[in-house]
Design an enzyme around this catalytic site. Structure first.
Site, PDB file in Angstrom:
ATOM      1  N   CYS A 116       4.722  15.400   0.759  1.00 25.65           N
ATOM      2  CA  CYS A 116       4.940  15.895  -0.601  1.00 25.65           C
ATOM      3  C   CYS A 116       4.607  17.377  -0.742  1.00 25.65           C
ATOM      4  CB  CYS A 116       4.134  15.081  -1.594  1.00 25.65           C
ATOM      5  SG  CYS A 116       4.525  13.329  -1.553  1.00 25.65           S
ATOM      6  N   HIS A 258       2.325  19.104  -7.821  1.00 29.52           N
ATOM      7  CA  HIS A 258       3.126  17.999  -7.290  1.00 29.52           C
ATOM      8  C   HIS A 258       3.055  16.825  -8.266  1.00 29.52           C
ATOM      9  CE1 HIS A 258       4.755  14.819  -5.042  1.00 29.52           C
ATOM     10  NE2 HIS A 258       3.611  14.280  -4.682  1.00 29.52           N
ATOM     11  N   ASN A 288       7.733  10.030  -8.505  1.00 30.19           N
ATOM     12  CA  ASN A 288       7.246  10.920  -7.448  1.00 30.19           C
ATOM     13  C   ASN A 288       8.398  11.171  -6.473  1.00 30.19           C
ATOM     14  OD1 ASN A 288       6.124  12.047  -5.150  1.00 30.19           O
ATOM     15  ND2 ASN A 288       4.287  10.769  -5.178  1.00 30.19           N
TER      16      ASN A 288
HETATM   17  O1  UT7 Z   1       2.773  11.893  -3.267  1.00 32.45           O
HETATM   18  C1  UT7 Z   1       1.940  11.706  -2.142  1.00 32.45           C
HETATM   19  C2  UT7 Z   1       0.538  11.608  -2.585  1.00 32.45           C
HETATM   20  N1  UT7 Z   1       0.366  10.403  -3.360  1.00 32.45           N
HETATM   21  C3  UT7 Z   1      -0.445  10.381  -4.408  1.00 32.45           C
HETATM   22  O2  UT7 Z   1      -0.997  11.377  -4.766  1.00 32.45           O
HETATM   23  C4  UT7 Z   1      -0.688   9.029  -5.070  1.00 32.45           C
HETATM   24  C5  UT7 Z   1      -2.113   8.918  -5.514  1.00 32.45           C
HETATM   25  N2  UT7 Z   1      -2.462   7.612  -6.042  1.00 32.45           N
HETATM   26  C6  UT7 Z   1      -2.005   7.119  -7.209  1.00 32.45           C
HETATM   27  O3  UT7 Z   1      -1.211   7.750  -7.884  1.00 32.45           O
HETATM   28  C7  UT7 Z   1      -2.567   5.813  -7.691  1.00 32.45           C
HETATM   29  O4  UT7 Z   1      -3.618   5.408  -6.845  1.00 32.45           O
HETATM   30  C8  UT7 Z   1      -1.518   4.671  -7.772  1.00 32.45           C
HETATM   31  C9  UT7 Z   1      -0.575   4.925  -8.932  1.00 32.45           C
HETATM   32  C10 UT7 Z   1      -0.732   4.567  -6.486  1.00 32.45           C
HETATM   33  C11 UT7 Z   1      -2.212   3.334  -8.041  1.00 32.45           C
HETATM   34  O5  UT7 Z   1      -2.999   3.435  -9.232  1.00 32.45           O
HETATM   35  P1  UT7 Z   1      -4.532   2.987  -9.244  1.00 32.45           P
HETATM   36  O6  UT7 Z   1      -5.008   3.197 -10.595  1.00 32.45           O
HETATM   37  O7  UT7 Z   1      -5.241   3.698  -8.127  1.00 32.45           O
HETATM   38  O8  UT7 Z   1      -4.412   1.449  -8.965  1.00 32.45           O
HETATM   39  P2  UT7 Z   1      -5.061   0.579  -7.783  1.00 32.45           P
HETATM   40  O9  UT7 Z   1      -4.323   0.790  -6.518  1.00 32.45           O
HETATM   41  O10 UT7 Z   1      -6.537   0.757  -7.785  1.00 32.45           O
HETATM   42  O11 UT7 Z   1      -4.761  -0.880  -8.322  1.00 32.45           O
HETATM   43  C12 UT7 Z   1      -5.388  -1.390  -9.519  1.00 32.45           C
HETATM   44  C13 UT7 Z   1      -4.838  -2.753  -9.781  1.00 32.45           C
HETATM   45  C14 UT7 Z   1      -4.882  -3.665  -8.561  1.00 32.45           C
HETATM   46  O12 UT7 Z   1      -5.134  -4.971  -9.008  1.00 32.45           O
HETATM   47  P3  UT7 Z   1      -6.610  -5.614  -8.910  1.00 32.45           P
HETATM   48  O13 UT7 Z   1      -6.955  -5.535  -7.446  1.00 32.45           O
HETATM   49  O14 UT7 Z   1      -7.469  -4.736  -9.759  1.00 32.45           O
HETATM   50  O15 UT7 Z   1      -6.409  -6.988  -9.429  1.00 32.45           O
HETATM   51  C15 UT7 Z   1      -3.490  -3.587  -8.015  1.00 32.45           C
HETATM   52  O16 UT7 Z   1      -3.120  -4.732  -7.287  1.00 32.45           O
HETATM   53  O17 UT7 Z   1      -3.464  -2.641 -10.135  1.00 32.45           O
HETATM   54  C16 UT7 Z   1      -2.691  -3.490  -9.299  1.00 32.45           C
HETATM   55  N3  UT7 Z   1      -1.387  -2.861  -9.114  1.00 32.45           N
HETATM   56  C17 UT7 Z   1      -0.374  -3.073  -9.955  1.00 32.45           C
HETATM   57  N4  UT7 Z   1      -0.249  -3.834 -11.058  1.00 32.45           N
HETATM   58  C18 UT7 Z   1       0.936  -3.820 -11.697  1.00 32.45           C
HETATM   59  C19 UT7 Z   1      -0.992  -2.002  -8.143  1.00 32.45           C
HETATM   60  N5  UT7 Z   1       0.279  -1.641  -8.355  1.00 32.45           N
HETATM   61  C20 UT7 Z   1       0.695  -2.292  -9.454  1.00 32.45           C
HETATM   62  C21 UT7 Z   1       1.910  -2.326 -10.165  1.00 32.45           C
HETATM   63  N6  UT7 Z   1       1.968  -3.089 -11.280  1.00 32.45           N
HETATM   64  N7  UT7 Z   1       2.992  -1.602  -9.798  1.00 32.45           N
END
Ligand code: UT7
Length: 337
Positions: A116, A258, A288
Site C-alpha cells: 500500500c 493511505h 482500501n
Molecule cells: O492497507 C494495508 C495496511 N492495512 C491496514 O492498515 C489495515 C489495518 N487494520 C484494520 O483496518 C482493522 O484491524 C480491520 C478493519 C481489518 C479489522 O478491524 P478491528 O477493529 O481490528 O477488528 P478485529 O480484527 O479485532 O475483529 C473484531 C471482531 C472479531 O470478532 P470477535 O473475535 O470479537 O468475536 C472479528 O471476528 O470483529 C469480527 N470481524 C467482523 N465482523 C463482522 C472481523 N471482520 C468482520 C466483518 N464483519 N467483516
C-alpha cells in the site's frame, strides 16, 4: 533557494464501474453494513469484472493523467512506474505493457512492489529520476485488482479491499514552483513481513515443489497488529518528511494518508496534532485500494475543488512489507479531465 525538483503536472483516477455495497457483501458473508462502517468507514468499493486485470485499470488512469498534463505530454514521457501488489503476471512486469498500450514508445518502464506504500515509493523513484536528469516527465501509476485475491471465507479482508487506479504525471522543474515535491521519507521493516501476505505465488512456495494450500492463494492480514504499526509508522514518517521540507505541522493544509481505515486516519490526525478537517478521506467510496489509494484520494479531493494552488500537502502511506513512506509537496495549477 530553488533546486531541481519533481513537479506534479497531471492527475487522473479510474475505478471499474461495478460498485459493491456493504449490503451486497452482507448477503454473501457473515458481516453487516453497521460493522463495516463503524470499524472501517467503508460504505462501498468497486470490483473489476472477471477478465479485467491491473494493467487495464492502469491504462485508464494513465490516459486521464496524461490528458490532465496537457497536449503533447505523451511525447516526452521518459519513464513509467507502476506501483502494484497485484501485477497482471509474475513475469513480465506490468509497466512495459501499460506504457506500450498508452503509446508512449520505448520508454523505461518498471513495477514497484511496496504494498500500500507503493505510490509514495513510485513517486520517490520518479522524483529521483527527474532530478538526476534521466527523464523530463514520468508517469506514475498506482493500480490494483484485489478481487481475485480476496478469500470469500475471510470476512476480515473481503470487506476491506477495492479495485482501482490513480496516476500522476511528474515533470522536471524547480522546488519553488507550485506542485514541487519538497521532500520524501521511505522506510521498511521486513521482520513483520507475515502481517500482510499472499504467500502462494512466490519462489519460496514454488521451491518446495508442493502445490500451495488454497488459502495461500489469497491475501491475509493480521488487521489489529497492522493497525498499530500503521498509525505509528505514518506519524513518524510524516514528521521526517515535514522536517526535511522545513515545514511545521501547522503549516500543512491537507494530509492525504493511505486510505486503509477511517479510524487509522483519525488516530494519525491525533498523533500529528492536525485538525481532522485537514485530513482527506476517500475510503468511504472505494475501500482500501492499496497502491491506488493516495492518487485516487488526491483526484477525488481535487475534483471537489478542495485544493488551491500552493496549498501544502503531506502524503503518507503504510503497507505490506512492512513499508511506509511520506512526501511533502505543494499543490500545482492543474486541470483534471
Ligand atoms: O492497507 C494495508 C495496511 N492495512 C491496514 O492498515 C489495515 C489495518 N487494520 C484494520 O483496518 C482493522 O484491524 C480491520 C478493519 C481489518 C479489522 O478491524 P478491528 O477493529 O481490528 O477488528 P478485529 O480484527 O479485532 O475483529 C473484531 C471482531 C472479531 O470478532 P470477535 O473475535 O470479537 O468475536 C472479528 O471476528 O470483529 C469480527 N470481524 C467482523 N465482523 C463482522 C472481523 N471482520 C468482520 C466483518 N464483519 N467483516
Amino acid at each position: 533557494m530553488s533546486a531541481p525538483a519533481a513537479v506534479l503536472a497531471g492527475l487522473g483516477g479510474y475505478v471499474p464501474p461495478r460498485t459493491v455495497t456493504n449490503e451486497e457483501l452482507s448477503r454473501r458473508m457473515d458481516t453487516s453494513d453497521a460493522w463495516i462502517v463503524q470499524r472501517t468507514g467503508i460504505r462501498k468499493r468497486h470490483w473489476a469484472d472477471p477478465g479485467v486485470a491491473t494493467s487495464d485499470l492502469a491504462v485508464e488512469a494513465g490516459h486521464r493523467a496524461l490528458k490532465s498534463a496537457g497536449a503533447g505530454a505523451p511525447d516526452d514521457i521518459g519513464m513509467v512506474v507502476v506501483a502494484t501488489a497485484t501485477p497482471d503476471q509474475q513475469i513480465p512486469a506490468t509497466a512495459p505493457d501499460v506504457a506500450a498500450r498508452l503509446g508512449l514508445g520505448p520508454v523505461a518502464a518498471l513495477d514497484v512492489a511496496a504494498g500500500c506504500s507503493g505510490f509514495v515509493y513510485a513517486l520517490a523513484t520518479a522524483s529521483a529520476a527527474l532530478v538526476a536528469g534521466y527523464a523530463e516527465r514520468v508517469l506514475v501509476i498506482g493500480a490494483e485488482t484485489f478481487r481475485p485475491f480476496l478469500n470469500p471465507a475471510d470476512r476480515s479482508t473481503a470487506v476491506i479491499f477495492g479495485d482501482g487506479a490513480g496516476a500522476a504525471v511528474l515533470r522536471r522543474g524547480t522546488s519553488d514552483e507550485a506542485g514541487a515535491v519538497q521532500s520524501v521519507d521511505l522506510g521498511s521493516d521486513g521482520a513483520f513481513k507475515d502481517l500482510v501476505a499472499l504467500p502462494g505465488n512466490g519462489s519460496r512456495h514454488r521451491s518446495t515443489d508442493r502445490a500451495p494450500h488454497p488459502d495461500d492463494q489469497y491475501i491475509r492480514m493480521d488487521g489489529k497488529e497492522v493497525f498499530v504499526h500503521a498509525v505509528r509508522r505514518m506519524a513518524q514518517s510524516s514528521a521526517v518528511a515535514l522536517a526535511r521540507a522545513g515545514w511545521r505541522v501547522d503549516q500543512v493544509d491537507h494530509v492525504v494518508g493511505h486510505q486503509a481505515n477511517l479510524r487509522i486516519l483519525d488516530a494519525l490526525a491525533r498523533q500529528l496534532g492536525v485538525d481532522r478537517s485537514r485530513v482527506v478521506t476517500h475510503i468511504e467510496q472505494v475501500g482500501n485500494t492499496s497502491a491506488a489509494s493516495i492518487p485516487l484520494a488526491l483526484a477525488d479531493a481535487a475534483d471537489q475543488g478542495r485544493f488551491q494552488p500552493r496549498d501544502r500537502l503531506l502524503l503518507t502511506s503504510f503497507g505490506a512489507g512492512l513499508t511506509w513512506g511520506s512526501a511533502a509537496l505543494t499543490w500545482p495549477e492543474i486541470t483534471l479531465t
